[in-house]
Write a protein that holds these residues in place. Sequence first.
Motif, short mmCIF file in Angstrom:
data_model
loop_
_atom_site.label_atom_id
_atom_site.label_comp_id
_atom_site.label_asym_id
_atom_site.label_seq_id
_atom_site.Cartn_x
_atom_site.Cartn_y
_atom_site.Cartn_z
N ARG A 93 -56.11 -4.92 -50.25
CA ARG A 93 -55.13 -5.72 -49.49
C ARG A 93 -55.84 -6.66 -48.53
O ARG A 93 -55.45 -7.82 -48.39
CB ARG A 93 -54.20 -4.77 -48.72
CG ARG A 93 -53.22 -5.48 -47.77
CD ARG A 93 -52.05 -6.11 -48.52
NE ARG A 93 -50.98 -6.47 -47.62
CZ ARG A 93 -50.88 -7.64 -46.96
NH1 ARG A 93 -51.82 -8.56 -47.12
NH2 ARG A 93 -49.86 -7.88 -46.17
N ARG B 46 -57.33 -9.51 -50.60
CA ARG B 46 -56.32 -10.45 -51.08
C ARG B 46 -55.87 -11.39 -49.96
O ARG B 46 -55.70 -12.59 -50.17
CB ARG B 46 -55.11 -9.71 -51.64
CG ARG B 46 -55.32 -9.08 -53.00
CD ARG B 46 -54.00 -8.82 -53.72
NE ARG B 46 -53.01 -8.19 -52.86
CZ ARG B 46 -52.86 -6.87 -52.73
NH1 ARG B 46 -53.66 -6.05 -53.38
NH2 ARG B 46 -51.91 -6.37 -51.95
N THR B 47 -55.68 -10.82 -48.76
CA THR B 47 -55.25 -11.65 -47.64
C THR B 47 -56.31 -12.68 -47.28
O THR B 47 -56.02 -13.87 -47.15
CB THR B 47 -54.93 -10.77 -46.43
OG1 THR B 47 -53.84 -9.90 -46.74
CG2 THR B 47 -54.54 -11.62 -45.22
N TRP B 48 -57.54 -12.22 -47.12
CA TRP B 48 -58.60 -13.16 -46.76
C TRP B 48 -58.78 -14.23 -47.83
O TRP B 48 -58.87 -15.42 -47.52
CB TRP B 48 -59.93 -12.40 -46.56
CG TRP B 48 -61.10 -13.33 -46.42
CD1 TRP B 48 -61.31 -14.25 -45.43
CD2 TRP B 48 -62.21 -13.44 -47.31
NE1 TRP B 48 -62.49 -14.93 -45.66
CE2 TRP B 48 -63.06 -14.44 -46.80
CE3 TRP B 48 -62.58 -12.77 -48.48
CZ2 TRP B 48 -64.25 -14.80 -47.43
CZ3 TRP B 48 -63.77 -13.13 -49.10
CH2 TRP B 48 -64.58 -14.13 -48.58
N TRP B 49 -58.82 -13.82 -49.08
CA TRP B 49 -59.08 -14.78 -50.15
C TRP B 49 -57.93 -15.77 -50.29
O TRP B 49 -58.15 -16.96 -50.53
CB TRP B 49 -59.31 -14.04 -51.46
CG TRP B 49 -59.88 -14.92 -52.54
CD1 TRP B 49 -59.24 -15.41 -53.64
CD2 TRP B 49 -61.21 -15.45 -52.60
NE1 TRP B 49 -60.08 -16.18 -54.39
CE2 TRP B 49 -61.31 -16.24 -53.77
CE3 TRP B 49 -62.34 -15.32 -51.78
CZ2 TRP B 49 -62.47 -16.89 -54.12
CZ3 TRP B 49 -63.50 -15.99 -52.14
CH2 TRP B 49 -63.55 -16.76 -53.30
N SER B 50 -56.70 -15.32 -50.10
CA SER B 50 -55.56 -16.23 -50.24
C SER B 50 -55.55 -17.28 -49.16
O SER B 50 -55.10 -18.42 -49.38
CB SER B 50 -54.24 -15.44 -50.21
OG SER B 50 -53.98 -14.92 -48.91
N VAL B 51 -56.05 -16.94 -47.96
CA VAL B 51 -56.04 -17.89 -46.85
C VAL B 51 -57.30 -18.76 -46.85
O VAL B 51 -57.24 -19.97 -46.65
CB VAL B 51 -55.92 -17.15 -45.51
CG1 VAL B 51 -56.06 -18.12 -44.32
CG2 VAL B 51 -54.58 -16.42 -45.42
N GLY C 55 -59.46 -19.25 -51.57
CA GLY C 55 -58.91 -19.77 -52.81
C GLY C 55 -59.39 -21.15 -53.20
O GLY C 55 -59.25 -21.56 -54.35
N ARG C 56 -59.98 -21.87 -52.25
CA ARG C 56 -60.49 -23.21 -52.57
C ARG C 56 -61.75 -23.16 -53.42
O ARG C 56 -62.18 -24.18 -53.98
CB ARG C 56 -60.78 -23.99 -51.28
CG ARG C 56 -61.91 -23.42 -50.46
CD ARG C 56 -62.08 -24.19 -49.14
NE ARG C 56 -63.19 -23.71 -48.35
CZ ARG C 56 -63.14 -22.69 -47.53
NH1 ARG C 56 -62.02 -22.01 -47.41
NH2 ARG C 56 -64.20 -22.33 -46.82
N ARG D 284 -64.42 -14.88 -56.35
CA ARG D 284 -64.09 -13.83 -55.39
C ARG D 284 -65.14 -12.73 -55.39
O ARG D 284 -65.42 -12.12 -54.35
CB ARG D 284 -62.71 -13.23 -55.63
CG ARG D 284 -62.14 -12.62 -54.34
CD ARG D 284 -60.86 -11.85 -54.53
NE ARG D 284 -61.11 -10.45 -54.85
CZ ARG D 284 -60.19 -9.49 -54.73
NH1 ARG D 284 -58.95 -9.80 -54.33
NH2 ARG D 284 -60.46 -8.24 -55.02
N GLU E 31 -51.85 -14.91 -42.92
CA GLU E 31 -51.05 -15.51 -43.99
C GLU E 31 -50.02 -16.47 -43.40
O GLU E 31 -49.49 -16.23 -42.31
CB GLU E 31 -50.38 -14.42 -44.81
CG GLU E 31 -51.38 -13.56 -45.59
CD GLU E 31 -50.71 -12.40 -46.30
OE1 GLU E 31 -49.49 -12.21 -46.13
OE2 GLU E 31 -51.42 -11.68 -47.04
#
Length: 243
Positions: free
Chosen positions: A121, A124-129, A132-133, A143, A183
């Motif tokens: 979790r 996912r939070t860190w990578w989504s913010v 992801g670029r 990742r 997020e």
Amino acid sequence: MTEEIAQFDLLVDAAWPAPGRAEDDGWVYRHAGGVTKRANSVLPLGERANLPEAVDRAERFYAGIGQPCVFSVGMGASPGLDDELGRRGYRLVDPTLVMTRPLTGDEPAADAAVEDKPSERWLRTWWSVDGGRHRDTGEVPARTWGERILGGVPAGYVLLEEGAVGRGVPQGRWLGVYCMAVEPHARRRGLGAAVLRTLLAWGRRCGADGAYLVVTEANTGARALYEREGFTVAGRYHYRVRS
């Protein structure tokens, strides 16, 4: 070069360790599949007798691994390097502030655990913010490169289930604060401050008496948060990217 002048160059390098490293007479060529400029750039510390030749060698190294040549130019950078790179047409990008504050032992903390590994979790939070670029460019997913960087040094990880994370790296008297991410749906609710305070309190318990973090000059929202929490500017660095 003195350790004091270059201390934040060295602290940041140690807290965000590139899995790939090659040393050349005091310069370090860092590479991590292109994930973050910090882990995919030259750390160019100390005097160089022949600066143009040193830059030439760095360019040949990165060309050999199929990555652009990027330099992290901080307070401990080799004298004259920034001018040399400017003459070669390197663009100056991402001016970044190093901010610090003392830890006094009375830092308030959110009711959140500090774990020694990032959960799925958290990732996912860190990578989504923030991650992801970075695109997958080879056999190793982007990742995965990020996870290798995170796992390269002992650290503490805070997750607020509402959608905020942060990472703290104990480094002797310093605590490095990294990966602060909230997020979009959870912003403007004080979650970033709660994560930061938890990390600072934890860092003090780990024996640190000061904290530092790095933030781009353009990120005015994050800078405002850090200033409210007592951080002030202690130094600067930027990147030079070959056009």
